[in-house]
Design a protein around this motif. Structure first.
Motif, PDB file in Angstrom:
ATOM      1  N   ASP A 357      55.064 -11.427 -30.443  1.00 53.46           N
ATOM      2  CA  ASP A 357      53.665 -11.654 -30.072  1.00 53.46           C
ATOM      3  C   ASP A 357      53.267 -10.720 -28.919  1.00 53.46           C
ATOM      4  O   ASP A 357      52.203 -10.088 -28.962  1.00 53.46           O
ATOM      5  CB  ASP A 357      53.499 -13.129 -29.654  1.00 53.46           C
ATOM      6  CG  ASP A 357      52.187 -13.396 -28.965  1.00 53.46           C
ATOM      7  OD1 ASP A 357      51.184 -13.573 -29.690  1.00 53.46           O
ATOM      8  OD2 ASP A 357      52.144 -13.415 -27.718  1.00 53.46           O
ATOM      9  N   ALA A 358      54.125 -10.614 -27.899  1.00 54.32           N
ATOM     10  CA  ALA A 358      53.803  -9.756 -26.746  1.00 54.32           C
ATOM     11  C   ALA A 358      53.689  -8.289 -27.186  1.00 54.32           C
ATOM     12  O   ALA A 358      52.757  -7.573 -26.797  1.00 54.32           O
ATOM     13  CB  ALA A 358      54.870  -9.928 -25.668  1.00 54.32           C
ATOM     14  N   LYS A 359      54.631  -7.852 -28.031  1.00 58.47           N
ATOM     15  CA  LYS A 359      54.607  -6.443 -28.511  1.00 58.47           C
ATOM     16  C   LYS A 359      53.311  -6.183 -29.294  1.00 58.47           C
ATOM     17  O   LYS A 359      52.636  -5.175 -29.097  1.00 58.47           O
ATOM     18  CB  LYS A 359      55.818  -6.178 -29.410  1.00 58.47           C
ATOM     19  CG  LYS A 359      57.084  -5.946 -28.600  1.00 58.47           C
ATOM     20  CD  LYS A 359      58.228  -5.268 -29.300  1.00 58.47           C
ATOM     21  CE  LYS A 359      58.613  -5.652 -30.654  1.00 58.47           C
ATOM     22  NZ  LYS A 359      59.981  -5.376 -31.037  1.00 58.47           N
ATOM     23  N   ARG A 360      52.966  -7.112 -30.167  1.00 58.59           N
ATOM     24  CA  ARG A 360      51.772  -6.941 -31.013  1.00 58.59           C
ATOM     25  C   ARG A 360      50.504  -6.825 -30.165  1.00 58.59           C
ATOM     26  O   ARG A 360      49.584  -6.095 -30.494  1.00 58.59           O
ATOM     27  CB  ARG A 360      51.680  -8.161 -31.950  1.00 58.59           C
ATOM     28  CG  ARG A 360      50.634  -8.072 -33.040  1.00 58.59           C
ATOM     29  CD  ARG A 360      50.778  -9.244 -34.014  1.00 58.59           C
ATOM     30  NE  ARG A 360      50.810 -10.543 -33.355  1.00 58.59           N
ATOM     31  CZ  ARG A 360      49.736 -11.185 -32.898  1.00 58.59           C
ATOM     32  NH1 ARG A 360      48.551 -10.671 -33.051  1.00 58.59           N
ATOM     33  NH2 ARG A 360      49.862 -12.356 -32.299  1.00 58.59           N
ATOM     34  N   LEU A 361      50.516  -7.510 -29.009  1.00 55.77           N
ATOM     35  CA  LEU A 361      49.311  -7.486 -28.175  1.00 55.77           C
ATOM     36  C   LEU A 361      49.391  -6.414 -27.073  1.00 55.77           C
ATOM     37  O   LEU A 361      48.610  -6.429 -26.117  1.00 55.77           O
ATOM     38  CB  LEU A 361      49.062  -8.869 -27.571  1.00 55.77           C
ATOM     39  CG  LEU A 361      48.703  -9.958 -28.611  1.00 55.77           C
ATOM     40  CD1 LEU A 361      48.645 -11.333 -27.978  1.00 55.77           C
ATOM     41  CD2 LEU A 361      47.358  -9.649 -29.290  1.00 55.77           C
TER      42      LEU A 361
END
Ligand SMILES: NC(=O)c1ccc[n+]([C@@H]2O[C@H](COP(=O)([O-])OP(=O)(O)OC[C@H]3O[C@@H](n4cnc5c(N)ncnc54)[C@H](O)[C@@H]3O)[C@@H](O)[C@H]2O)c1
Ligand SMILES: O=CCCC(=O)O
Length: 499
Positions: A357-361
């Motif tokens: 999730d952090a990478k995607r955002l």
């Protein structure tokens, strides 16, 4: 019951090992006869099993605790203190064996297991002292010829629902206070960590606590909700103390609302760790390393959101990466290991999801980020993520895994606003050499415990507990913790011919 499993360790005192539940000082089976397995998180291999108690087993344990309470409440505080001190001594004498049990149930490295035992005996020692210092008060009211006084009495049978991350510390923090107050207890350990709990019961029995004063009902994941509900709702249970997630804490509170039970809730954290550019960076890093990587990030008070002021952000991230790279991940009992596995496979899935999730955002993973699959157990790489934003999952939920998430801030006002932007309020940490700012941090951060140039504030003598959705009530500390197990009765006396 003899075990069919191969023990992955040897104990100096094999008598400590028990695989049955403990009711009225007897080792008992569940009424339906079922058992569940206990796994070593460092290998994923089962090494023991325990009875799967169900709701049908609750009355027997609660009634034993209640019968014991009728006598234990009349035991002198000095005698309670002496039993607590004897228990404390026996736990210290069995430190090496207990450390092995802790490591093979939780996965934490042996050095951390010793740390937990030392922390835990702080509670038995402290509450032995508290037992004799329970007292009421007396006052002279406005109406002439009257005296008003209060007496403190134990509330009754307490139920303790405890998590798996610090199974010994959480039990002794609760049981120490309850036993000092004159209460008896039924403990439901987590399905992951019953064996340490049962070893503590063996030592409590040896210490001299009478039958029924302490009881343990083990059970599996499936039966945990119904058994816990039955315990909370049993009319003879007068107090419930729960440590665990906020989600389950809310359920427990609703079960207890029915009988208006007194409740202590030590729930989840989402703790901010703020480093200002005038901080001593080595001090902040030393504290962060110990706090963040303790038990692979599985502590409620761990640093979940690390806010670093813009001027030192890049340097701090690099220094953290350099130190974290030296961590040795492995089985907790293996020599040289400085970080063990997660305790449950559920933890791996949650961590992987948060990293994705952090990478995607838009965040950057500068170290780790992956499950370690070739070690057999539930391992995750020590992970550092920079460029974190408030909209990412980690900002809203606990990681409970070895993930250090770094956020950049510019001003003190911004740091406080971001830190407080959470439904949780367990602990907050601030690092600065400006004493005025530090005082403002103490007053402005919304948490039950504030670490000021320290990441280590847990101790038997300090009140432990959160605000907001991190729960209510205090454990440990002077007076407040024991009060959770007491009622206050007010007496009003009219005197003749008296002022
Ligand atoms: N504030 C504190 O002192 C503190 C200390 C340790 C852990 N925690 C929190 O605990 C959580 C991690 O532990 P966990 O995963 O074991 O938490 P959890 O809430 O899943 O479990 C805690 C206890 O409740 C039991 N339980 C689970 N589901 C239940 C249900 N539906 N009804 C009744 N009981 C239920 C578990 O078996 C365990 O004994 C984290 O959120 C952490 O922050 C808080
Ligand atoms: O996980 C939460 C408890 C940790 C502590 O008591 O320091």
């Amino acid at each position: 019951m003899a075990t069919q499993y191969k023990l992955p360790f040897q104990l100096d005192n094999p008598e400590l090992l028990h695989f049955d539940s403990f009711v009225n000082n007897e080792w008992v089976q569940a009424s339906k006869g079922g058992r569940f397995e206990v796994l070593d998180p460092g290998t994923g291999i089962a090494w023991a099993s325990c009875p799967t108690n169900t709701v049908e087993d609750v009355p027997r344990a609660v009634e034993a605790a209640h019968a014991a309470f009728e006598k234990y409440k009349k035991v002198t505080p000095r005698q309670r203190a002496q039993w607590l001190l004897k228990w404390d001594t026996l736990i210290r004498e069995n430190r090496n064996d207990l450390a092995k049990l802790l490591t093979h149930e939780t996965g934490k490295p042996l050095a951390e297991a010793y740390g937990e035992i030392d922390y835990s005996t702080g509670f038995t020692w402290w509450f032995a002292g508290e037992a004799e210092r329970i007292h009421g008060g007396i006052s002279v009211p406005a109406v002439p010829g009257r005296r008003v006084f209060t007496v403190k009495q134990p509330i009754g049978v307490a139920a303790a629902l405890v998590p798996w991350n610090f199974p010994m510390a959480m039990i002794l923090r609760k049981a120490g206070a309850a036993l000092a107050a004159g209460c008896t207890m039924v403990i439901k350990p987590s399905p992951e960590t019953p064996i340490t709990t049962l070893a503590l019961m063996h030592l409590a029995q040896k210490a001299g606590f009478p039958p029924g004063v302490l009881n343990v009902l083990t059970t599996d994941l499936e039966n945990t909700p119904s058994l816990s509900e039955a315990l909370c709702k049993h009319p003879l249970v007068k107090k419930v103390t729960f440590t665990g997630s906020t989600r389950v804490g809310k359920l427990i509170a609703s079960h207890c609302a029915e009988g208006l039970k007194k409740v202590t809730l030590e729930l989840g954290g989402n703790c901010p760790f703020i480093v200002f550019d005038d901080a001593n960076l080595d001090q902040a890093l030393d504290q962060l390393m110990a706090l963040k990587w303790r038990h692979a990030g599985q502590a409620c008070i761990t640093a979940n959101r690390i806010y670093v002021q813009a001027g030192i952000y890049d340097k701090f991230a690099e220094m953290l990466k350099e130190r974290t790279s030296k961590i040795v991940v492995g089985h907790g009992a293996a020599e040289g290991t400085t970080m063990g596995p997660l305790t449950t496979p559920r933890g791996i899935a949650k961590a992987a999801n948060q990293v994705e999730d952090a990478k995607r955002l838009g965040a950057k993973v500068i170290l780790g980020g992956n499950e370690i699959k070739d070690k057999g157990g539930y391992f995750f790489e020590p992970t550092i993520i920079t460029d974190m934003k408030q909209e990412m999952l980690i900002s809203r939920e606990e990681t409970f895994a070895p993930i250090a998430a770094l956020y950049k801030f510019e001003t003190e006002e911004e740091a406080v606003k971001l830190a407080n932007d959470t439904s949780m309020g367990l602990a907050s940490y601030a690092f600065t050499k400006n004493i005025d700012r530090m005082w403002r941090m103490l007053e402005n951060l919304e948490a039950g415990m504030i670490g000021m140039n320290t990441g280590n504030s847990s101790a038997a003598e300090s009140p432990f507990g959160g605000i907001k959705e991190s729960g209510y009530g205090k454990e440990s500390g002077k007076e407040v913790a024991v009060n959770e197990y007491l009622i206050t009765k007010t007496g009003t006396l009219t005197l003749e011919d008296h002022y």
